[in-house]
Design an enzyme around this catalytic site. Sequence first.
Site, PDB file in Angstrom:
ATOM      1  N   GLU A  50      25.060  75.991  92.500  1.00  0.00           N
ATOM      2  CA  GLU A  50      23.838  75.169  92.639  1.00  0.00           C
ATOM      3  C   GLU A  50      23.042  75.596  93.868  1.00  0.00           C
ATOM      4  OE1 GLU A  50      22.545  71.379  94.732  1.00  0.00           O
ATOM      5  OE2 GLU A  50      24.368  70.942  93.599  1.00  0.00           O
ATOM      6  N   GLU A  86      29.404  72.538 104.873  1.00  0.00           N
ATOM      7  CA  GLU A  86      29.179  71.258 104.196  1.00  0.00           C
ATOM      8  C   GLU A  86      30.501  70.551 103.935  1.00  0.00           C
ATOM      9  OE1 GLU A  86      27.095  69.618 100.070  1.00  0.00           O
ATOM     10  OE2 GLU A  86      26.860  71.722 100.664  1.00  0.00           O
TER      11      GLU A  86
END
Length: 455
Positions: A84, A161
């Site tokens: 993504e 992340e």
Amino acid sequence: MLRLRYLAALPFVALVLIVALGLVFGRGNTLATGAAPISFALENGMNVLVIPDHRAPVVTHMVWYEVGAADETPGKTGLAHFFEHLMFKGTEKIAPGQFSRIVARNGGQDNAFTHYDFTAYFQVIAKDRLPLVMEMEADRMINLELTDAEVLPERDVVLEELRMRIENSPSALLQSEMNAALYGGHPYGRDIIGHKSEISQLGTEDALDFYRRFYTPNNATLIVAGDITADELKPLAERYYGSIARRAPNFVRERPSVEWPGEDKRIVRRDPRVNEATWMRYYPAPSYASAREEEAPVFDVLAEILGGGTTSRLYRALVVEQGVAAGVQSWYEGSRLDEGKFGIYALPRAGGALDALEKAVEQEVARLLETGVTDEELERAKTVIVASAVYARDSQRSMAYAYGEGLMTGLGVEDIHEWPERVAAVTKDDVLAAAKKIFEGTHFVTGELLPGEDS
């Protein structure tokens, strides 16, 4: 720009806020518009759904791919979410990093998100700019250019992340362990973002293989909500997406069945970053897709009655009457292709003990099983859920998301459109039957998050 890339890993308190806004789980699926959407398919197998909303000359354009974190090859977890990120790299027409800038220069917003069962990309933009974003989205569906120069630095971004959202969040770490204990070897038992050791080994060829296999029009659904009709959208869809040839066969999912725990489990996590204790419990539950049609909305009603707000059973008993909790919530997570879960979350009053809190929760659950629910509780819960669905109609993006999420997790357009009516038809007997299905004869996972040394 903030991207909704990893919703399932957020601390539960944050998830509760998102649920309340109708963006992700539970009530987000209760959305329905006044007029039924119109669907059609392109010759290349791409599905299209149009949700008219003519209040403003704005549209929400979404492309949903039927592949998510639960579809990854063993040993390559995190690839769906990683890819993504990579979709925002460049093509021959659009330089790396320019996609979002072009959307912003044209007055729009864009975003993307990864789920266990799907990945989706969207833009909110003025109607006259719709052809622009359709052309751009179609371009990256087939013409994405990836090299080590783009892929490897982005892999570092994903690893960072993971550190920020999981490793640095005691609550997220606890939830990860609880999901693993509940779902066992099923992919729902791992975090959407993947395992750190496996993410660090993902490379350009892994990404390209994933792209060629899953990012094909016959594995995608286009949803456009806003100031447009099906007659207006169809020629645009055929022009920009219909010309893309299939480059992979239709994806047939092969997943293991969920094997629920054979005994109750308890996970205790201590962390010096924790100031106040937290208690959680996960119960096995069917998903919207695996439940019977008439049964699916009942779990939402049960969650609302038991712990949906300040008038709920748990709040009145634990916070108002007994004073053992500072906050309490129950929720149902049904937006899954396979199985869902039912959860309860509670914060003890300052200085309070978790064992007293747990006992109080169990007493209220037992009372509900023994006495059922009242007419007043039932009507209040149904009113809240249906009102949430009606209010959500004011958001184009919520409309498009609700239909997209439902379609990607096993529901049909009619199921989603008629959800408020199905909620309204729920009876007291239905709620009691759902409660027995969740709480009787099942094995749950209890989690405790405590101050103290690392566990």
